[in-house]
Enzyme design. Sequence first.
Site, PDB file in Angstrom:
ATOM      1  N   PHE A 162      14.274 -26.682   4.663  1.00  0.00           N
ATOM      2  CA  PHE A 162      14.734 -26.009   3.439  1.00  0.00           C
ATOM      3  C   PHE A 162      16.246 -25.859   3.522  1.00  0.00           C
ATOM      4  O   PHE A 162      16.764 -25.317   4.504  1.00  0.00           O
ATOM      5  CB  PHE A 162      14.076 -24.628   3.305  1.00  0.00           C
ATOM      6  CG  PHE A 162      14.399 -23.963   1.987  1.00  0.00           C
ATOM      7  CD1 PHE A 162      13.542 -24.065   0.902  1.00  0.00           C
ATOM      8  CD2 PHE A 162      15.587 -23.259   1.820  1.00  0.00           C
ATOM      9  CE1 PHE A 162      13.849 -23.474  -0.317  1.00  0.00           C
ATOM     10  CE2 PHE A 162      15.908 -22.667   0.607  1.00  0.00           C
ATOM     11  CZ  PHE A 162      15.038 -22.775  -0.469  1.00  0.00           C
TER      12      PHE A 162
ATOM     13  N   ASP B 256      22.149 -26.547   9.848  1.00  0.00           N
ATOM     14  CA  ASP B 256      22.089 -25.566   8.773  1.00  0.00           C
ATOM     15  C   ASP B 256      21.668 -24.229   9.399  1.00  0.00           C
ATOM     16  O   ASP B 256      20.496 -24.012   9.719  1.00  0.00           O
ATOM     17  CB  ASP B 256      21.081 -26.024   7.707  1.00  0.00           C
ATOM     18  CG  ASP B 256      20.966 -25.026   6.563  1.00  0.00           C
ATOM     19  OD1 ASP B 256      21.455 -23.889   6.704  1.00  0.00           O
ATOM     20  OD2 ASP B 256      20.375 -25.375   5.532  1.00  0.00           O
TER      21      ASP B 256
ATOM     22  N   LYS C  84      24.266 -16.318   3.507  1.00  0.00           N
ATOM     23  CA  LYS C  84      23.421 -15.114   3.555  1.00  0.00           C
ATOM     24  C   LYS C  84      24.148 -13.871   4.076  1.00  0.00           C
ATOM     25  O   LYS C  84      24.918 -13.256   3.357  1.00  0.00           O
ATOM     26  CB  LYS C  84      22.164 -15.396   4.376  1.00  0.00           C
ATOM     27  CG  LYS C  84      21.189 -16.367   3.693  1.00  0.00           C
ATOM     28  CD  LYS C  84      19.845 -16.358   4.354  1.00  0.00           C
ATOM     29  CE  LYS C  84      18.908 -17.426   3.851  1.00  0.00           C
ATOM     30  NZ  LYS C  84      18.129 -17.050   2.694  1.00  0.00           N
TER      31      LYS C  84
END
Length: 456
Positions: free
Chosen positions: A148, A233, A262
């Site tokens: 993802f 990532d 985030k």
Amino acid sequence: MLRELIDNRAGEEYDLYAKTINPQFVRVLRTIGFDRPWARGEGAYLVDADGRRFLDMLGGFGMFNTGRNNPRIREALIEALELDTPGSVQLGVSTLPGLLAEELLRLAPGSLGRVLFTSSGAEAVEAAIKLGRAATGRTRVVSAQHGFHGLTLGALSANGNLEFTDRFGPLLPGFAQVPFDDLEAMEAELAREDVALVLLEPIQGKGVVLPQAGYLEGVQELCRRYGTLFCLDEIQTGLGRTGRFLAAEHWGLEPDVLTIAKSLSGGYVPIGACLLRREVHEAVFDSMEHSFSHGSTFAPNDLGMAAGLATLRALDEQGLVERSARLGELLLELTRPLVERYEVVREVRGLGLMWAIEFGEPESRRRSWRMLERAQPGLFAQLVVVPLFSEHAILSQVAGHRLNVVKALPPLVVTEEDVEHFAAALDDVLARAERLPRAMMGFALKAARAGVAAGR
Ligand SMILES: Cc1ncc(COP(=O)(O)O)c(C=O)c1O
């Protein structure tokens, strides 16, 4: 002004959201009983309008590593507002972006020498893809199945989950996904010597899949051999989540590109960053003419930078990275015995405070289990998440579509008592859920009919 606006419409938030933003999402929340009127956020807790405190083991999908409304970060933001800082001059620069970039480069692997700020995680991934292509003169991108990386079209093209990509094609050409943990499959792709970038989460967020020993080092080595950029990532695993500042440190990795987002602004301001090997950056930004090769209006912005600097300081001063490692160990220690205690528990796994419990068909009650799976694969996990919330005031999530995995990404400020409370609540819920009582089955089938979605 805001207090009055909020108070005047108290109790209407779900109707208003349904009417103006997303009615289907509100239907899901109502079906599973998650439609609480929230009043406040505080550290590892959410407080509802009745003053009931909910332990937040979801952590905003991992954006609250420093806790909700961390006072130090809030102070930095207020200070930045009061200073009337000269951010986003656009044809000119201010001091804060350089300071945050300097700090990030000090903390990141030595291979990385430049920072490109963005306003979200997906946008950092987009930058990695675009710059990776230009720097190598190649076009292909290889990522992992079930990976993802965000939901914008470029990042989505690297996504390894059909439930996210279906309906939105055609995606970008030149993308391939290989099984995670399979070095042979990776080499088969890289040996064609046309791959610009390998894009991998060090631990896959969907399902919390940890790599086998040697896998990530092996991919890095293959990338070097075939002239491909190695991009990690770390949007979910970064900023202390796994018990190190970056998960890359567990394996001594030296990536060419690395993305974070985030928690970088303490959950306050949209932010992301793509860290690059200096040579990679210079291959793209190679002349004055190319000095604007990539960017966006709000990136970097001074509020994000102020929050970022304060977040790094809070992680350090509050010892949150070490705390993540220590409490993650405690969480594993308290929850691993559930594998022996309950037939339905297959595995408990995690690193730092990135944790998951996986369920599978039990020996007894096979028929009920299969009925659930037929209605919607992964439904048992929902039967755990719902009573954790309604009976134990704990917010958690199913780890992905059709996965019988419950996942936790709590703020790193959780206490030992919080971790103990979570483990005891899980034990209590599993004792009942494993028997698959009729009331639970009825609820589950209703939830399946409503098409209850899973998180990331
Ligand atoms: C590993 C990973 N990459 C990228 C993203 C996308 O980040 P954002 O939601 O900020 O676009 C996420 C978000 O969950 C993620 O977990």
